[in-house]
Motif scaffolding. Structure first.
Motif, PDB file in Angstrom:
ATOM      1  N   GLY A   1       0.817  -1.209   0.000  1.00 40.69           N
ATOM      2  CA  GLY A   1       0.000   0.000   0.000  1.00 40.69           C
ATOM      3  C   GLY A   1       0.853   1.262   0.000  1.00 40.69           C
ATOM      4  O   GLY A   1       0.542   2.233  -0.690  1.00 40.69           O
ATOM      5  N   GLY A   2       1.927   1.241   0.759  1.00 40.08           N
ATOM      6  CA  GLY A   2       2.843   2.388   0.777  1.00 40.08           C
ATOM      7  C   GLY A   2       3.496   2.603  -0.572  1.00 40.08           C
ATOM      8  O   GLY A   2       3.615   3.741  -1.047  1.00 40.08           O
ATOM      9  N   CYS A   3       3.908   1.511  -1.210  1.00 34.30           N
ATOM     10  CA  CYS A   3       4.508   1.624  -2.549  1.00 34.30           C
ATOM     11  C   CYS A   3       3.502   2.156  -3.556  1.00 34.30           C
ATOM     12  O   CYS A   3       3.849   2.963  -4.431  1.00 34.30           O
ATOM     13  CB  CYS A   3       5.045   0.268  -3.001  1.00 34.30           C
ATOM     14  N   ALA A   4       2.257   1.724  -3.446  1.00 39.41           N
ATOM     15  CA  ALA A   4       1.214   2.218  -4.343  1.00 39.41           C
ATOM     16  C   ALA A   4       1.005   3.719  -4.147  1.00 39.41           C
ATOM     17  O   ALA A   4       0.835   4.462  -5.127  1.00 39.41           O
ATOM     18  CB  ALA A   4      -0.082   1.453  -4.101  1.00 39.41           C
ATOM     19  N   CYS A   5       1.052   4.168  -2.905  1.00 40.49           N
ATOM     20  CA  CYS A   5       0.893   5.601  -2.640  1.00 40.49           C
ATOM     21  C   CYS A   5       2.079   6.400  -3.169  1.00 40.49           C
ATOM     22  O   CYS A   5       1.900   7.513  -3.676  1.00 40.49           O
ATOM     23  CB  CYS A   5       0.698   5.850  -1.145  1.00 40.49           C
ATOM     24  N   VAL A   6       3.283   5.850  -3.070  1.00 37.98           N
ATOM     25  CA  VAL A   6       4.460   6.531  -3.624  1.00 37.98           C
ATOM     26  C   VAL A   6       4.298   6.673  -5.138  1.00 37.98           C
ATOM     27  O   VAL A   6       4.544   7.743  -5.708  1.00 37.98           O
ATOM     28  CB  VAL A   6       5.756   5.765  -3.273  1.00 37.98           C
ATOM     29  N   TYR A   7       3.862   5.606  -5.790  1.00 35.89           N
ATOM     30  CA  TYR A   7       3.648   5.648  -7.243  1.00 35.89           C
ATOM     31  C   TYR A   7       2.565   6.661  -7.604  1.00 35.89           C
ATOM     32  O   TYR A   7       2.722   7.459  -8.527  1.00 35.89           O
ATOM     33  CB  TYR A   7       3.273   4.254  -7.756  1.00 35.89           C
ATOM     34  N   TRP A   8       1.458   6.626  -6.863  1.00 39.64           N
ATOM     35  CA  TRP A   8       0.337   7.520  -7.111  1.00 39.64           C
ATOM     36  C   TRP A   8       0.773   8.978  -6.938  1.00 39.64           C
ATOM     37  O   TRP A   8       0.423   9.855  -7.731  1.00 39.64           O
ATOM     38  CB  TRP A   8      -0.780   7.160  -6.149  1.00 39.64           C
ATOM     39  N   THR A   9       1.573   9.234  -5.916  1.00 38.51           N
ATOM     40  CA  THR A   9       2.064  10.587  -5.675  1.00 38.51           C
ATOM     41  C   THR A   9       3.018  11.032  -6.782  1.00 38.51           C
ATOM     42  O   THR A   9       2.989  12.189  -7.205  1.00 38.51           O
ATOM     43  CB  THR A   9       2.756  10.658  -4.302  1.00 38.51           C
ATOM     44  N   ALA A  10       3.846  10.113  -7.262  1.00 42.84           N
ATOM     45  CA  ALA A  10       4.786  10.448  -8.329  1.00 42.84           C
ATOM     46  C   ALA A  10       4.049  10.830  -9.612  1.00 42.84           C
ATOM     47  O   ALA A  10       4.547  11.653 -10.394  1.00 42.84           O
ATOM     48  CB  ALA A  10       5.727   9.282  -8.582  1.00 42.84           C
TER      49      ALA A  10
ATOM     50  N   PRO B   1      -4.395  12.285  -3.663  1.00 37.02           N
ATOM     51  CA  PRO B   1      -4.971  13.144  -2.628  1.00 37.02           C
ATOM     52  C   PRO B   1      -3.987  13.365  -1.482  1.00 37.02           C
ATOM     53  O   PRO B   1      -2.935  12.705  -1.407  1.00 37.02           O
ATOM     54  CB  PRO B   1      -6.200  12.356  -2.157  1.00 37.02           C
ATOM     55  N   ARG B   2      -4.342  14.252  -0.597  1.00 33.71           N
ATOM     56  CA  ARG B   2      -3.439  14.631   0.494  1.00 33.71           C
ATOM     57  C   ARG B   2      -3.059  13.435   1.364  1.00 33.71           C
ATOM     58  O   ARG B   2      -1.902  13.281   1.750  1.00 33.71           O
ATOM     59  CB  ARG B   2      -4.084  15.723   1.337  1.00 33.71           C
ATOM     60  N   TRP B   3      -4.018  12.567   1.698  1.00 29.45           N
ATOM     61  CA  TRP B   3      -3.721  11.437   2.577  1.00 29.45           C
ATOM     62  C   TRP B   3      -2.724  10.486   1.922  1.00 29.45           C
ATOM     63  O   TRP B   3      -1.862   9.927   2.595  1.00 29.45           O
ATOM     64  CB  TRP B   3      -4.997  10.693   2.983  1.00 29.45           C
ATOM     65  N   ALA B   4      -2.807  10.321   0.602  1.00 30.39           N
ATOM     66  CA  ALA B   4      -1.876   9.427  -0.092  1.00 30.39           C
ATOM     67  C   ALA B   4      -0.471  10.036  -0.118  1.00 30.39           C
ATOM     68  O   ALA B   4       0.521   9.309  -0.024  1.00 30.39           O
ATOM     69  CB  ALA B   4      -2.359   9.142  -1.503  1.00 30.39           C
ATOM     70  N   ARG B   5      -0.386  11.344  -0.225  1.00 30.55           N
ATOM     71  CA  ARG B   5       0.932  12.000  -0.181  1.00 30.55           C
ATOM     72  C   ARG B   5       1.561  11.823   1.197  1.00 30.55           C
ATOM     73  O   ARG B   5       2.772  11.620   1.317  1.00 30.55           O
ATOM     74  CB  ARG B   5       0.798  13.479  -0.539  1.00 30.55           C
TER      75      ARG B   5
ATOM     76  N   THR C   1       6.255   6.342   3.964  1.00 33.21           N
ATOM     77  CA  THR C   1       6.893   5.167   3.372  1.00 33.21           C
ATOM     78  C   THR C   1       8.325   5.475   2.963  1.00 33.21           C
ATOM     79  O   THR C   1       9.238   4.683   3.210  1.00 33.21           O
ATOM     80  CB  THR C   1       6.083   4.684   2.144  1.00 33.21           C
ATOM     81  N   GLU C   2       8.528   6.626   2.338  1.00 32.00           N
ATOM     82  CA  GLU C   2       9.877   7.004   1.920  1.00 32.00           C
ATOM     83  C   GLU C   2      10.787   7.232   3.118  1.00 32.00           C
ATOM     84  O   GLU C   2      11.966   6.845   3.098  1.00 32.00           O
ATOM     85  CB  GLU C   2       9.827   8.243   1.034  1.00 32.00           C
ATOM     86  N   ALA C   3      10.282   7.836   4.181  1.00 31.85           N
ATOM     87  CA  ALA C   3      11.084   8.052   5.387  1.00 31.85           C
ATOM     88  C   ALA C   3      11.460   6.717   6.032  1.00 31.85           C
ATOM     89  O   ALA C   3      12.605   6.515   6.436  1.00 31.85           O
ATOM     90  CB  ALA C   3      10.329   8.928   6.375  1.00 31.85           C
ATOM     91  N   ALA C   4      10.507   5.803   6.101  1.00 37.58           N
ATOM     92  CA  ALA C   4      10.786   4.478   6.670  1.00 37.58           C
ATOM     93  C   ALA C   4      11.820   3.747   5.829  1.00 37.58           C
ATOM     94  O   ALA C   4      12.704   3.064   6.360  1.00 37.58           O
ATOM     95  CB  ALA C   4       9.498   3.661   6.770  1.00 37.58           C
ATOM     96  N   SER C   5      11.731   3.891   4.526  1.00 36.15           N
ATOM     97  CA  SER C   5      12.693   3.253   3.633  1.00 36.15           C
ATOM     98  C   SER C   5      14.104   3.775   3.888  1.00 36.15           C
ATOM     99  O   SER C   5      15.065   2.999   3.951  1.00 36.15           O
ATOM    100  CB  SER C   5      12.294   3.521   2.181  1.00 36.15           C
ATOM    101  N   LYS C   6      14.233   5.087   4.047  1.00 35.49           N
ATOM    102  CA  LYS C   6      15.551   5.673   4.308  1.00 35.49           C
ATOM    103  C   LYS C   6      16.119   5.196   5.641  1.00 35.49           C
ATOM    104  O   LYS C   6      17.305   4.889   5.742  1.00 35.49           O
ATOM    105  CB  LYS C   6      15.471   7.198   4.284  1.00 35.49           C
ATOM    106  N   VAL C   7      15.268   5.116   6.661  1.00 37.54           N
ATOM    107  CA  VAL C   7      15.720   4.646   7.980  1.00 37.54           C
ATOM    108  C   VAL C   7      16.194   3.199   7.882  1.00 37.54           C
ATOM    109  O   VAL C   7      17.252   2.841   8.406  1.00 37.54           O
ATOM    110  CB  VAL C   7      14.591   4.788   9.025  1.00 37.54           C
ATOM    111  N   LEU C   8      15.428   2.357   7.202  1.00 38.96           N
ATOM    112  CA  LEU C   8      15.813   0.951   7.073  1.00 38.96           C
ATOM    113  C   LEU C   8      17.075   0.777   6.245  1.00 38.96           C
ATOM    114  O   LEU C   8      17.913  -0.076   6.556  1.00 38.96           O
ATOM    115  CB  LEU C   8      14.659   0.144   6.457  1.00 38.96           C
TER     116      LEU C   8
END
Length: 64
Positions: A17-26, A31-35, A41-48
């Motif tokens: 779901g997070g990846c889908a929202c990243v794609y949708w935002t790109a 909508p605002r909630w998806a952004r 998701t991107e912040a969690a990815s950087k931390v990991l």
């Protein structure tokens, strides 16, 4: 065992779901909630990625 499968399934669904929202935002029409989900998701990815890099540095530092 069943609880573990349930937990892993939920984690996988959240990641997808997070990846889908990243794609949708790109694409630019999210909508605002998806952004917000995409930013999280991107912040969690950087931390990991940082944690994984630090772990790899510790594990390979003494072997060289």
């Amino acid at each position: 065992m069943t609880v573990l499968i349930l937990i892993l399934s939920i984690v996988i669904l959240l990641a997808l779901g997070g990846c889908a929202c990243v794609y949708w935002t790109a694409r630019g029409d999210a909508p605002r909630w998806a952004r917000g989900v995409a930013r999280t998701t991107e912040a969690a990815s950087k931390v990991l990625l940082r944690a994984n890099t630090a772990s790899n540095d510790r594990n390979t530092g003494d072997n060289g």
